[in-house]
Every structure is written in structure tokens, then in C-alpha cells.
Write a protein that holds these residues in place. Structure first.
Motif, PDB file in Angstrom:
ATOM      1  N   LEU A   1      29.290  41.660  46.524  1.00 34.20           N
ATOM      2  CA  LEU A   1      29.820  43.012  46.467  1.00 34.20           C
ATOM      3  C   LEU A   1      28.657  43.995  46.603  1.00 34.20           C
ATOM      4  O   LEU A   1      27.588  43.791  46.005  1.00 34.20           O
ATOM      5  CB  LEU A   1      30.537  43.235  45.134  1.00 34.20           C
ATOM      6  N   VAL A   2      28.862  45.040  47.392  1.00 34.92           N
ATOM      7  CA  VAL A   2      27.858  46.085  47.581  1.00 34.92           C
ATOM      8  C   VAL A   2      28.434  47.402  47.073  1.00 34.92           C
ATOM      9  O   VAL A   2      29.492  47.841  47.534  1.00 34.92           O
ATOM     10  CB  VAL A   2      27.444  46.228  49.059  1.00 34.92           C
ATOM     11  N   VAL A   3      27.748  48.006  46.125  1.00 36.09           N
ATOM     12  CA  VAL A   3      28.180  49.276  45.554  1.00 36.09           C
ATOM     13  C   VAL A   3      27.150  50.340  45.922  1.00 36.09           C
ATOM     14  O   VAL A   3      25.949  50.144  45.730  1.00 36.09           O
ATOM     15  CB  VAL A   3      28.312  49.191  44.021  1.00 36.09           C
TER      16      VAL A   3
ATOM     17  N   ASP B   1      40.910  43.191  42.586  1.00 36.01           N
ATOM     18  CA  ASP B   1      40.949  44.329  43.486  1.00 36.01           C
ATOM     19  C   ASP B   1      39.833  45.262  43.018  1.00 36.01           C
ATOM     20  O   ASP B   1      40.012  46.050  42.084  1.00 36.01           O
ATOM     21  CB  ASP B   1      42.305  45.023  43.413  1.00 36.01           C
ATOM     22  N   PHE B   2      38.661  45.155  43.622  1.00 36.66           N
ATOM     23  CA  PHE B   2      37.481  45.849  43.107  1.00 36.66           C
ATOM     24  C   PHE B   2      37.602  47.366  43.259  1.00 36.66           C
ATOM     25  O   PHE B   2      37.124  48.113  42.409  1.00 36.66           O
ATOM     26  CB  PHE B   2      36.225  45.319  43.787  1.00 36.66           C
ATOM     27  N   GLN B   3      38.237  47.809  44.325  1.00 32.03           N
ATOM     28  CA  GLN B   3      38.460  49.248  44.475  1.00 32.03           C
ATOM     29  C   GLN B   3      39.301  49.770  43.314  1.00 32.03           C
ATOM     30  O   GLN B   3      38.962  50.788  42.689  1.00 32.03           O
ATOM     31  CB  GLN B   3      39.160  49.530  45.814  1.00 32.03           C
TER      32      GLN B   3
ATOM     33  N   TYR C   1      23.747  45.243  44.627  1.00 31.78           N
ATOM     34  CA  TYR C   1      24.287  43.969  45.106  1.00 31.78           C
ATOM     35  C   TYR C   1      24.616  43.064  43.923  1.00 31.78           C
ATOM     36  O   TYR C   1      23.808  42.903  43.005  1.00 31.78           O
ATOM     37  CB  TYR C   1      23.263  43.258  46.000  1.00 31.78           C
ATOM     38  N   ALA C   2      25.789  42.470  43.971  1.00 32.65           N
ATOM     39  CA  ALA C   2      26.199  41.544  42.915  1.00 32.65           C
ATOM     40  C   ALA C   2      27.035  40.425  43.516  1.00 32.65           C
ATOM     41  O   ALA C   2      27.926  40.671  44.333  1.00 32.65           O
ATOM     42  CB  ALA C   2      27.007  42.276  41.834  1.00 32.65           C
TER      43      ALA C   2
ATOM     44  N   LEU D   1      33.039  40.080  36.170  1.00 30.00           N
ATOM     45  CA  LEU D   1      33.493  39.602  37.476  1.00 30.00           C
ATOM     46  C   LEU D   1      32.359  39.268  38.438  1.00 30.00           C
ATOM     47  O   LEU D   1      32.609  38.836  39.564  1.00 30.00           O
ATOM     48  CB  LEU D   1      34.416  40.649  38.123  1.00 30.00           C
ATOM     49  N   VAL D   2      31.105  39.489  38.008  1.00 27.11           N
ATOM     50  CA  VAL D   2      29.966  39.188  38.878  1.00 27.11           C
ATOM     51  C   VAL D   2      28.924  38.391  38.102  1.00 27.11           C
ATOM     52  O   VAL D   2      28.868  38.436  36.869  1.00 27.11           O
ATOM     53  CB  VAL D   2      29.328  40.473  39.443  1.00 27.11           C
ATOM     54  N   GLU D   3      28.107  37.649  38.860  1.00 29.83           N
ATOM     55  CA  GLU D   3      26.999  36.928  38.255  1.00 29.83           C
ATOM     56  C   GLU D   3      25.959  37.947  37.787  1.00 29.83           C
ATOM     57  O   GLU D   3      25.475  38.744  38.589  1.00 29.83           O
ATOM     58  CB  GLU D   3      26.379  35.965  39.265  1.00 29.83           C
TER      59      GLU D   3
END
Length: 342
Positions: free
Chosen positions: A302-304, A254-256, A246-247, A166-168
Motif C-alpha cells: 500500500l502506498v499512502v 477496503d483501504f479507502q 509504503y506498507a 492491517l499492515v506489516e
């Protein structure tokens, strides 16, 4: 009872292993080695272990490690690759907390660690001990390469995203901070109190030894090579790692919920409610990784946030977790300690 030996019991990961194993109901530590401190009672060096650990440090050349069921190597890089093969050949299972068996490309390992690998034949046989991803392989492993501290926090934070595609993955960024205990129990100018206190700095920006380990793990999860910028920082803390990851998003979800589903059955990964900001003291002395997922301003990045105790989930606690899996014990056995506050 599982008979345990520890090679290198005088460092921070060694004493953390002793703290955890002294409280474990299914193990008996029968040997602890230290070439420089042989003959000294463990509790003399570490008074916190008085009345719990009654052994003396032994010379590794004289210790009866072959009589153990499992031996932990809590040693500097380069030691286990020399000493572990003889134990493995004798039927002893091994968990190495250093980096000797983590990187499958031996030439790459030699480039980053600056030494010739003494037992490349065991590198391929070793299982990388990130339980949340390699649990089935750990169960039957003879040799487990315990992950590094930064790699644990970063891989657990990115895993649901790269697995789901879902991310680059060509430009992932890991901005990570560590306490000074991550440098080990040794005299070094950069970690002296007068140098590290009231200070904050990046280091190894051009390349850190944990970079190829993290890339290897994330590439396995993604199914293809990933690009990663990894910048570590030294903070004026004793324990703790905080990784801000960071991605760039390429697929909506729904990332959560994605993180909650990925780690819903995991005892040692805690996905916090939306909007949370985990801090390092919430994991101090506990074998847990706490993660929060953010999407600032609803944008495309997105920041994790991922926090661990570098000595526990980033080292000794994860090693005990792997031991439990290897011997068919409940994964949480001996690891129920709550984080210490304040």
C-alpha cells in the motif's frame, strides 16, 4: 480573552504563530520575546503584521510571562526544558513547538539531541499533541509537546493502517521531502538559495532526529514496537512536506473506506478520492493534511501520500489547534484559512 505569550517570536514558526493568532477572535497576544531583538517593534521585522500586531519584542528575562494563560515556545531545542517548568509551576499552560518533551525515553532523547535534559520530570507529564490521536489527553494537559513536521505527516498517513493491524509493521518505509523553511530561520550553507535552488537531495539517511518520535507514536498506535525506515529529503521549496509511505499488506480491507472512516470527523485531515495525487501547494498556509491511498497494480504494498505545510499543520497551526482544544474552543477557531494558490 486568552492571554498568550510567545517565547522565540523571530523564527518562521514564531511569525506563523503571530499570523494565526492575530486573526484568532478569542486570544490576545500580550508578550513576544527575543533576547537579540528586544525593543524592536514586531511589525518592523515582519511588515506583513503591520496594523495587526503592535507589540515590541521583549527580553525573555523581563517579560511578564507568568501573567499569561498560555505560553508558546517557538524556540530551538533545549530552551523550553530550561524555562517552561517555572511557568508551569506558576499555573501557566505551555505548548512547546520544539522537541524537548516529545520523546518519553529521556536517555533516547539525550542521545539524539546531544544534550542533557534539564527537566525530565516534565517529560512524563507532557501530552504529545497530535490531536487526531491524543485529543482527550490534550484537553486537560498543562504541557503539550507539539509534534514535529515530518512526524505529523508520517503518523497521520500510517495511523489508520497500524491501528487496524492491517499492515506489516516491522518494515514500514517513509520517504519524505521538505521545503527549506523546515530548517529554521538561520544562516546555514545547505539552505542558501544558491545551494538549495535547482537541487534535490536526501540527508540524514543514517538517522534523523524525528525517527524516534515517529517510531514512538506509531508503536503506541500499533500496541507494539514498529520498524521504520525514514529518509528525509530537502527540496527547492519554501514550504511543504510530501511523505510517500509504503506498507506491506497483511490483511484485506477496503483501504479507502478505512481512511475515510478514521478521519471522517476530522476538520484538518482530508482523504482525497481514489487515484488522487495531493501536492504541497494544495495545503500551503493551511492547517490541513491531505492524504491519498493507493494500491499499485492491486499488489501487496500500500502506498499512502500525505502532504502538509510544515509551518502550519506541521508546527504553528497544529499548536493553535491544540490551544483551542485545551481551552474548550471550537477546534477550527482561527484556523479556517484556505490554502494559497498559486
Amino acid at each position: 480573552m486568552i492571554r498568550i505569550g510567545i517565547v522565540g517570536g523571530t523564527g518562521y514558526t514564531g511569525v506563523e504563530l503571530l499570523r494565526l493568532l492575530a486573526q484568532h477572535p478569542e486570544v490576545q497576544v500580550v508578550a513576544i520575546t527575543s533576547r537579540g531583538d528586544a525593543g524592536i517593534p514586531v511589525a518592523t521585522m515582519f511588515p506583513s503584521l503591520r496594523r495587526r500586531v503592535n507589540l515590541k519584542f521583549e527580553d525573555p528575562a523581563k517579560a511578564n510571562l507568568r501573567n499569561c494563560d498560555l505560553v508558546f515556545f517557538a524556540t530551538p531545542n533545549g530552551v523550553a526544558m530550561e524555562q517552561a517548568p517555572a511557568l508551569l509551576d506558576a499555573g501557566v499552560r505551555v505548548i512547546d513547538l520544539a522537541a524537548d518533551f516529545r520523546i518519553k525515553n529521556v536517555a533516547e532523547w539525550e542521545r539524539w539531541y546531544g544534550m542533557r535534559h534539564a527537566s525530565p520530570e516534565w517529560v512524563e507529564k507532557a501530552v504529545y499533541g497530535l490531536p487526531e490521536y491524543h485529543r482527550a489527553a490534550v484537553r486537560n494537559a498543562r504541557l503539550v509537546a507539539n509534534p514535529g513536521c515530518y512526524p505529523t505527516a508520517v503518523q497521520l498517513g500510517f495511523m489508520p493502517l497500524v491501528e487496524a493491524g492491517l499492515v506489516e509493521t516491522d518494515q514500514l518505509i517513509a520517504d519524505a521531502k521538505s521545503g527549506v523553511s523546515g530548517a529554521g530561520r538561520k544562516a546555514e550553507i545547505a539552505t542558501l538559495f544558491a545551494e538549495a535552488a535547482d537541487n534535490f537531495k536526501a540527508y540524514a539517511v543514517s538517522g534523523h532526529r524525528h525517527l524516534p518520535e515517529i517510531q514512538q507514536g506509531l508503536s503506541t498506535m500499533a500496541g507494539h514496537p514498529v520498524g521504520l525506515t525514514f529518509v528525509p529529503h530537502l527540496t527547492p521549496l519554501i514550504r511543504g512536506i510530501h511523505a510517500t509511505l509504503y506498507a506491506r499488506i497483511k490483511g484485506e480491507a477496503d483501504f479507502q473506506q478505512l481512511f475515510e472512516q478514521c478521519y471522517g470527523g476530522e476538520a484538518f485531515v482530508d482523504i482525497l478520492p481514489p487515484g488522487s495525487h495531493p501536492d504541497t501547494r494544495s495545503v500551503r498556509a493551511a492547517n490541513v493534511c491531505r492524504i491519498a491511498v493507493h494500491r499499485p497494480q492491486g499488489g501487496n504494498v500500500l502506498v499512502v501520500l500525505s502532504v502538509i505545510d510544515n509551518l502550519v499543520k506541521g508546527a504553528a497551526g497544529q499548536a493553535v489547534q491544540n490551544m483551542n482544544i485545551m481551552f474548550g474552543l471550537p477546534e477550527t477557531e482561527g484556523l479556517a484559512q484556505l490554502a494559497v494558490l498559486p
